[in-house]
Design a protein around this motif. Structure first.
Motif, short mmCIF file in Angstrom:
data_model
loop_
_atom_site.label_atom_id
_atom_site.label_comp_id
_atom_site.label_asym_id
_atom_site.label_seq_id
_atom_site.Cartn_x
_atom_site.Cartn_y
_atom_site.Cartn_z
N SER A 238 0.77 -1.27 0.09
CA SER A 238 -0.02 -0.12 0.03
C SER A 238 0.96 1.19 -0.17
CB SER A 238 -0.88 0.06 1.12
OG SER A 238 -1.81 -1.23 1.13
N HIS A 239 0.48 2.09 -0.96
CA HIS A 239 1.31 3.54 -0.94
C HIS A 239 0.52 4.46 -1.56
CE1 HIS A 239 4.60 6.20 -1.72
NE2 HIS A 239 4.02 6.57 -2.94
N ALA A 240 0.42 5.74 -0.74
CA ALA A 240 -0.44 6.73 -1.45
C ALA A 240 -1.81 6.40 -1.58
CB ALA A 240 0.17 7.62 -2.68
N GLY A 241 -2.40 5.47 -0.69
CA GLY A 241 -3.86 5.39 -0.82
C GLY A 241 -4.33 4.28 -1.56
N GLN A 242 -3.40 3.54 -2.14
CA GLN A 242 -3.44 2.49 -3.32
C GLN A 242 -2.96 1.24 -2.65
OE1 GLN A 242 -2.15 2.86 -7.21
NE2 GLN A 242 -3.99 2.00 -8.10
N HIS A 243 -3.66 0.33 -2.79
CA HIS A 243 -3.20 -1.23 -2.53
C HIS A 243 -2.92 -2.07 -3.73
CE1 HIS A 243 -2.35 -4.92 0.20
NE2 HIS A 243 -3.15 -5.40 -0.85
N LEU A 244 -1.86 -2.45 -3.89
CA LEU A 244 -1.61 -3.03 -5.33
C LEU A 244 -1.19 -4.56 -4.84
CD1 LEU A 244 0.54 -0.72 -7.33
CD2 LEU A 244 -2.02 -1.24 -7.63
N GLU A 245 -1.74 -5.48 -5.33
CA GLU A 245 -1.64 -6.86 -5.21
C GLU A 245 -0.51 -7.57 -6.25
OE1 GLU A 245 -5.50 -8.79 -5.16
OE2 GLU A 245 -5.63 -8.12 -3.06
N ILE A 246 0.33 -8.37 -5.64
CA ILE A 246 1.28 -9.11 -6.46
C ILE A 246 0.97 -10.71 -6.63
CG2 ILE A 246 3.75 -9.81 -6.72
CD1 ILE A 246 4.44 -7.45 -4.69
N GLN A 247 1.11 -11.09 -7.82
CA GLN A 247 0.61 -12.43 -8.07
C GLN A 247 1.65 -13.21 -8.95
OE1 GLN A 247 -2.29 -13.70 -11.00
NE2 GLN A 247 -3.60 -14.12 -9.27
N LEU A 248 1.94 -14.23 -8.58
CA LEU A 248 2.99 -15.25 -9.34
C LEU A 248 2.23 -16.23 -10.22
CD1 LEU A 248 5.77 -15.97 -6.96
CD2 LEU A 248 5.68 -14.08 -8.29
N LYS A 249 2.40 -15.97 -11.61
CA LYS A 249 1.76 -16.78 -12.64
C LYS A 249 2.96 -17.93 -13.17
CE LYS A 249 -0.61 -17.03 -16.82
NZ LYS A 249 -1.35 -16.00 -18.08
N GLY A 250 2.58 -19.18 -13.06
CA GLY A 250 3.58 -20.26 -13.48
C GLY A 250 4.30 -20.75 -12.19
N SER A 251 3.87 -20.52 -10.98
CA SER A 251 4.57 -20.97 -9.82
C SER A 251 4.27 -22.49 -9.35
CB SER A 251 4.20 -19.86 -8.62
OG SER A 251 2.78 -19.86 -8.63
N GLY A 252 3.64 -22.94 -10.01
CA GLY A 252 3.46 -24.35 -9.73
C GLY A 252 2.06 -25.10 -9.39
N MET A 253 1.93 -26.15 -9.03
CA MET A 253 0.60 -26.80 -9.14
C MET A 253 -0.23 -26.31 -7.77
SD MET A 253 0.97 -31.00 -10.27
CE MET A 253 -0.72 -31.08 -10.05
N VAL B 246 -15.09 -6.88 -2.00
CA VAL B 246 -14.76 -6.00 -3.21
C VAL B 246 -15.23 -4.80 -3.08
CG1 VAL B 246 -15.13 -5.78 -5.61
CG2 VAL B 246 -14.84 -7.95 -4.63
N ILE B 247 -16.39 -4.45 -2.61
CA ILE B 247 -16.87 -3.01 -2.24
C ILE B 247 -15.90 -2.18 -1.36
CG2 ILE B 247 -18.58 -1.55 -1.49
CD1 ILE B 247 -20.82 -3.67 -2.70
N GLU B 248 -15.78 -2.86 -0.45
CA GLU B 248 -15.00 -2.20 0.75
C GLU B 248 -13.69 -2.14 0.38
OE1 GLU B 248 -13.34 -3.02 5.43
OE2 GLU B 248 -14.95 -4.35 4.51
N GLN B 249 -12.98 -2.94 -0.52
CA GLN B 249 -11.62 -2.79 -0.83
C GLN B 249 -11.34 -1.98 -2.08
OE1 GLN B 249 -8.97 -3.88 0.82
NE2 GLN B 249 -10.57 -4.90 2.17
#
Length: 494
Positions: A107-122, A211-214
């Motif tokens: 979270s920075h400057a009022g924005q939350h950004l999520e990190i996702q790994l794609k290809g990280s295994g079963m 979703v609405i809250e976030q």
């Protein structure tokens, strides 16, 4: 600890996984499967800035270890989310993150950004898959995510591609890779469908409230916040479709599990950018029926919103209120399309016959199979009167007389509003990109990367981050595709 403005370093990363606050049956906690001897293929400095991550860390061993999934980031609670969806218009039942893990966010400057790994295994949702992604598709997703951001189109972002010599089998054996993706949320239309079709209304409400809250806190005080949520998602989706059409982008696999609840372009697979214009063009050779062809995208966007509406209807309360929320789609699409077209054609006012003028140009594109991007780019450089500048545009059309006849009407329309030539040039060049991620450019970069030469990935990234600039030193990257490019096929396989 960092100050309020200093970018995050790897040493002070502390992720927060907000999705993990939902009940345990919304996901499965598990760690990424380590990948053999990971190495950095490419990283986006602009995506790092978006995440407020210090660019200095991008080339460090710790960065590779964190974003390959081989080492856990402090505070991360990696999880694979469950969801369902319609695939090619057919209910597919339970799906879920079959090769992706949500690590958490910053979270920075009022924005939350999520990190996702794609290809990280079963994961438990991999079905018959191995949970891995191949280098080929990972480079395509990385480059296109950043290209779309450069074009100003709502999209998930890609921080980096981490490669490995570890082999996976698709049509043939290929090396694997992991993409680190960034978005404010990875919740999909199919996330809501999952609970609706399993008759879990309490969980459906929990997800909607989350979703609405976030992501839509401004809706919390609305009398029917679920109806307003549907209306907002519908509007965003309609406008996203207009953006796609305006640059000739084709997603290729617009299943409801690939549709972002935030109206972002999500899950890059068999995408393509229009070259020789054909409104029926299908960029995904798996799509035999053309459901996701270029011309179908606006209608499919609407269809997907209706599928979401079905899932949200128990919360909204009535068919009438649900339909009222959906009703904004056609108007939102038309208004955004008109706005974008007026920019692309350099018109500052709206007149009664403008849509006919636009349609006639697209008919010329269609009948001449003219290159979409170059046609609009060269149109941007025309003088208000006939001049030698016309030739670059005329060279793209077999029916030059047909184009000349259209240009008479176009120039008359410019004269009607007293168009300022210099101002129009500036505006149109900022609305009609010179550079797009053509399939053959991606293919060249991929083939070099498969031989451990990542220079072309890096160069393409730099070019595509500024697609509206002339970049005269990179003129070749804006050229018509070579003949061999016609034989490139992309599919859902990755």
């Amino acid at each position: 600890m960092t100050s309020a403005t200093a970018p995050f370093t790897l040493q002070d990363l502390a992720l927060e996984n907000q999705f993990a606050n939902l009940p345990a049956h919304f996901f499965t906690h598990l760690s990424a499967s380590p990948i053999s001897q990971p190495y950095l293929v490419a990283a986006s400095k602009t995506a790092a800035d978006y995440l407020h991550l210090d660019q200095a860390c991008l080339n460090t061993p710790e960065f590779v270890s964190y974003f390959s999934g081989n080492q856990g980031i402090p505070g991360s609670k990696p999880l694979a989310a469950v969801y369902s969806g319609h695939q090619f218009g057919v209910w597919a039942g339970q799906l879920g993150d079959g090769r992706a893990l949500l690590l958490g966010g910053l979270s920075h400057a009022g924005q939350h950004l999520e990190i996702q790994l794609k290809g990280s295994g079963m994961t438990p949702y991999s079905r018959m898959g191995d949970g891995r992604a191949v280098l080929r598709s990972s480079i395509r997703e990385f480059l296109c995510s950043e290209a779309m951001a450069g074009l100003g189109i709502p999209t998930s972002r890609a921080l980096c591609v981490i490669g490995s010599d570890q082999m996976v089998f698709r049509e043939t054996p290929e090396t694997s890779a992991v993409v680190a993706r960034i978005a404010p949320s990875f919740v999909r239309f199919g996330s809501f469908e999952h609970w609706y079709y399993n008759d879990r209304m309490d969980d459906l409400r929990l997800l909607a409230d989350f979703v609405i809250e976030q992501s839509f806190p401004e809706l919390l005080d609305h009398a029917n916040k679920y109806q307003t949520l549907l209306a907002e998602v519908t509007r965003r989706t309609a406008e996203l479709m207009a953006h796609w059409q305006a640059v000739g982008f084709m997603h290729g696999v617009m299943n409801t599990d690939n549709m972002s609840i935030l109206g972002l372009t999500l899950d890059y697979g068999p995408f393509g950018f229009m070259e020789a214009y054909d409104e029926k063009h299908i960029c995904n050779h798996t799509d035999q029926q053309g459901r996701y062809s270029y011309r179908m995208q606006p209608a499919i966007g609407n269809w997907n919103c209706q599928a979401l509406a079905q899932a949200l209807s128990p919360l909204i309360g009535s068919v009438e209120d649900t339909n009222a929320a959906l009703a904004c789609y056609p108007t939102s699409y038309r208004n955004k399309w008109s706005e974008l077209m007026h920019r692309k054609f350099g018109l500052n006012t709206v007149q009664d016959n403008d849509l006919d003028l636009f349609a006639d140009f697209f008919k010329l594109l269609q009948s001449n199979q003219a290159d979409f991007t170059l046609s609009f780019r060269n149109l941007s450089k025309l003088s208000n009167q006939i001049s030698t500048k016309d030739e670059a545009l005329r060279d793209l059309f077999l029916d030059r007389q047909g184009l000349d006849d259209w240009l008479v009407h176009y120039r008359a329309r410019l004269a009607m509003e007293g168009s300022n030539e210099a101002g129009r040039h500036t505006s149109m060049l900022a609305s009609n990109p010179k550079y797009i991620l053509r399939n053959y450019l991606a293919q060249v970069a991929i083939e070099k990367a498969q031989n451990k030469d990542f220079s072309e990935v890096e160069k393409l990234l730099q070019i595509l981050e500024n697609p509206y600039d002339e970049q005269e030193e990179n003129e070749d990257y804006a050229a018509l595709p070579p003949d061999w490019a016609r034989h490139i096929e992309v599919s859902c396989s990755s």
